[in-house]
Write a protein that holds these residues in place. Structure first.
Motif, short mmCIF file in Angstrom:
data_model
loop_
_atom_site.label_atom_id
_atom_site.label_comp_id
_atom_site.label_asym_id
_atom_site.label_seq_id
_atom_site.Cartn_x
_atom_site.Cartn_y
_atom_site.Cartn_z
N LEU B 199 0.83 -1.21 0.00
CA LEU B 199 0.00 0.00 0.00
C LEU B 199 0.87 1.26 0.00
O LEU B 199 0.59 2.23 -0.70
CB LEU B 199 -0.93 0.01 1.22
N ASN B 202 2.37 1.86 -3.41
CA ASN B 202 1.38 2.42 -4.33
C ASN B 202 1.12 3.90 -4.05
O ASN B 202 1.05 4.71 -4.97
CB ASN B 202 0.06 1.65 -4.22
N LEU B 203 1.00 4.23 -2.78
CA LEU B 203 0.73 5.64 -2.45
C LEU B 203 1.89 6.53 -2.87
O LEU B 203 1.68 7.64 -3.36
CB LEU B 203 0.47 5.79 -0.95
N GLY B 206 2.27 7.09 -6.84
CA GLY B 206 1.16 7.68 -7.58
C GLY B 206 1.02 9.17 -7.35
O GLY B 206 1.97 9.86 -6.99
N ASN B 207 -0.19 9.62 -7.54
CA ASN B 207 -0.45 11.06 -7.49
C ASN B 207 -0.16 11.66 -6.11
O ASN B 207 0.43 12.72 -6.00
CB ASN B 207 -1.91 11.31 -7.86
N LEU B 208 -0.56 10.93 -5.07
CA LEU B 208 -0.32 11.44 -3.72
C LEU B 208 1.18 11.53 -3.44
O LEU B 208 1.66 12.50 -2.85
CB LEU B 208 -1.01 10.53 -2.70
N THR B 211 2.50 14.48 -5.06
CA THR B 211 2.06 15.66 -4.30
C THR B 211 2.96 15.88 -3.09
O THR B 211 3.40 17.00 -2.81
CB THR B 211 0.60 15.46 -3.83
N MET B 238 -1.42 11.93 8.31
CA MET B 238 -2.42 10.91 8.55
C MET B 238 -1.90 9.53 8.16
O MET B 238 -1.91 8.59 8.96
CB MET B 238 -3.69 11.24 7.77
N VAL B 239 -1.43 9.41 6.91
CA VAL B 239 -0.96 8.11 6.43
C VAL B 239 0.23 7.65 7.26
O VAL B 239 0.31 6.50 7.71
CB VAL B 239 -0.59 8.18 4.94
#
Ligand SMILES: Nc1ncnc2c1ncn2[C@@H]1O[C@H](COP(=O)(O)OP(=O)(O)O)[C@@H](O)[C@H]1O
Ligand SMILES: [Mg+2]
Lengths: 270, 358
Positions: B199, B202-203, B206-208, B211, B238-239
């Protein structure tokens, strides 16, 4: 009150109505008046230049357009309506993209990822979808990659796609920054001295890209530039600033003939 | 020779975005997975499970959480251990208040609490950066450990002030508490850490992830290209805190078996920061490499000299360990800020072109 009357350029392109209008803009930094009561408009499809000596307030004007500075007085009109006070990221989401006088690329990322950040405003997948790389996130990643690859082809930077930006020479960095802005498919593209510090060949390339962008995508461009030759070749209309005031506004030929402009800028610098 | 990318052409953006565009990487990963899932559990002794396998995985996960915040989003935190504590105490309260709750579900839910606390303590990041933010997270560190001590409800009013992991079962098998077998706990930790790793990968790709990295590299430019900095930073908190909280729950429930408040004090925060730095900021793989080094070093120092017949006292081992870790931190901060992960990347690049350097 949207002005839809356009005009025909010297080379026969049809320019549309007013896209953005600066009305009586004043900007103060404490006691310093960086911009004093300036009004001008930017029309759809045109290449609008802002010129003037160092410290004239050009970058500050661009920063007002992109919402980074709030004018002390005056209004910014966009697409026929006064723009409320907005954060820069909200302005970007309304279709305004830009490059910076001092390159501001994300040095820790590859060229591809930098250009992909230009697509941020077009990507909306949620946290879960992104974490699973499934559904919307995956589809968006692929669809936006296609747009980005077109921009990369257009600006001829295919072979540095996977290179970390930090390793690139100055001229290429400028081009990658343009790519990032273009990837956003902006309705208004702001370029702050896109050719500063470039050699003649790089300047020619950059000029060609700017003209091609305007020509192929119909993108409205506002650019700041020092090199008078370049400005005269590229732009449809020119605003001339000096010490925060507007001293000229018109086609390159009109501006060239303006005595104030000659005194303040042309006569001195060239 | 081993790393041959020639002939492996990408025919679609999808395959170019695949996790392992180079086949050899996938093979290497498969080998590692076989070791992790089959060979280690079959051969490991109780000592190996408890001093190496389980802690390496848990520390790697905690460092991964910190790395998302610090390495990817550029927000330095010195309060990692306190957020692990939030996860551990949340898990403890859940399993004691709701004994019927599946332990794995409880562990995964613990992260929700630490995520909430993390976001609350992340709010100062909207106004302050760098050194000052680090100090603010340090305040969170002190405050939370103080809370773990003073709020008796958190540890069910135990006279000792500590939390004790009860025996927990899943499908009739003990998975936590004094009765649980190490290999069972190892498998659970491995499964959770593996899923979380996927996970996180993937985070961050990608877009996040872009960012976050944009926020880290040039925050002004990030905002001007359309990034809501507040949202970017708070999702990072948060993550990150979610992952750290889950690591904290695992730390206590799958490994330590009990915890006092001061377990979650600054030394643990720094330990995890060191793992992230030595492993490599802005890398997922690096957390594993850093954890292997930091957890493995004292074990090697403690067993190797004895095996070689060199007499060495345990306090000496401790001193040598501290000196070596200190040296490594200085080395990586100065010579290779991207840590072990970057060293691996360089080796891999060399392998790809070897034996023809051009
Ligand atoms: N953030 C700021 N704070 C204070 N003064 C500023 C700031 N930005 C610009 N200025 C001042 O405003 C004036 C115009 O600057 P600028 O817009 O950068 O000029 P140009 O881009 O035309 O060279 C200069 O006098 C500059 O010092
Ligand atoms: Mg400027």
């Amino acid at each position: 009150m949207k002005d839809t009357q356009g005009y025909l350029t010297a080379d026969g392109r049809q320019i549309g109505g007013v896209l953005m209008e600066m009305r009586n803009i004043t900007l103060r930094f404490g006691g310093v008046v960086a911009i004093e009561d300036i009004s001008f408009d930017i029309r759809e499809g045109e290449i609008r230049a802002i010129i003037g000596p160092n410290g004239a307030g050009k970058s500050s004007m661009l920063n007002i357009i992109s919402g980074f500075y709030t004018p002390s007085n005056g209004e910014v009109w966009y697409k026929g309506a006064p723009r409320p006070l907005m954060k820069p990221y909200e302005v970007a989401r309304m279709g305004v993209a830009r490059t910076f006088q001092n390159i501001a690329l994300f040095e820790g990322m590859t060229v591809l990822d930098n250009v992909m950040t230009g697509r941020l405003t077009h990507m909306h997948a949620g946290l879960l979808s992104q974490a699973l790389w499934w559904g919307r996130a995956r589809d968006e990643e692929i669809a936006n990659r296609e747009v980005v690859e077109k921009v990369i082809d257009f600006l001829e930077i295919q072979n540095i796609r996977k290179t970390p930006v930090g390793r690139l020479p100055y001229g290429l960095k400028k081009r990658v920054e343009l790519a990032r802005a273009l990837a956003a498919e902006p309705s208004l593209l702001l370029l702050d001295e896109p050719m500063a510090g470039m050699n003649v060949e790089e300047k020619e390339d950059m000029s060609r890209f700017i003209l091609d962008v305007n020509d192929e995508f119909g993108t409205t461009i506002a650019l700041i530039e020092h090199d008078m030759g370049v400005v005269m070749d590229l732009s449809d209309r020119v605003v001339v600033m000096d010490y925060g005031k507007k001293i000229g506004d018109g086609t390159p030929d009109e501006v060239r003939g303006n005595q104030d402009v000659i005194d303040a800028y042309l006569g001195v610098a060239h | 020779m081993f790393y041959r990318t020639a002939g492996q052409f990408k025919t679609s953006y999808e395959s170019d975005q695949a996790l392992f565009p180079v086949r050899q990487d996938a093979i290497l990963l498969a080998v590692i997975l076989v070791f992790a899932w089959v060979i280690f559990p079959l051969t490991a002794s109780e000592f190996t499970f408890q001093t190496l396998l389980i802690p390496i995985l848990i520390y790697a996960l905690a460092a991964m959480g910190l790395n998302i915040l610090t390495g990817y989003a550029g927000q330095l935190s010195l309060g990692t251990a306190a957020f692990m504590g939030v996860g551990a105490y949340a898990c403890y309260k859940m399993v004691t208040l709701m004994p019927w709750l599946n332990p794995v579900v409880a562990i995964l839910l613990s992260g929700v609490f630490s995520a909430g606390v993390g976001v609350a303590f992340g709010i100062p990041s909207l106004r302050i950066k760098g050194f000052y933010l680090a100090i603010a997270t340090l305040a969170a560190q002190f405050f939370l450990v103080w809370l773990f001590e003073k709020w008796a409800w958190l540890y069910n009013y135990n006279a000792s002030g500590a939390i004790q992991v009860p025996n927990l079962t899943m499908f009739g098998v003990y998975v936590a508490g004094p009765q649980a077998d190490s290999w069972v706990q190892y498998y659970l930790v491995l499964a959770i850490v593996s899923v979380m790793t996927v996970l996180c990968i993937n985070l961050t790709r990608g877009n996040l992830g872009r960012t976050w990295k944009a926020t880290r590299d040039v925050d002004i430019a990030a905002e001007l290209i359309g990034i809501n900095l507040m949202k970017s930073k708070l999702t990072a908190f948060m993550v990150s805190s979610y992952v750290v909280g889950v690591a904290g729950a695992l730390f206590v429930f799958m490994w330590r078996g009990a915890a006092e408040p001061n377990l979650f004090d600054i030394p643990l925060s720094f330990r995890i920061l060191f793992i992230a730095i030595i492993g490599g900021l802005g890398s997922i793989l690096g957390n594993y490499l850093g954890a292997i080094l930091i957890v493995g070093l004292p074990v090697v120092l403690g067993t190797l000299p004895a095996a070689l017949g060199i007499p060495i006292s345990s306090s000496m081992v401790e001193h040598i360990n501290v000196m070596m870790v200190g040296g490594l931190i200085v080395f990586f901060l100065i010579i290779e800020p991207h840590g072990l992960a970057q060293l691996w990347r360089l080796i891999r690049e060399k392998l790809i072109i070897w034996p023809f350097p051009h």
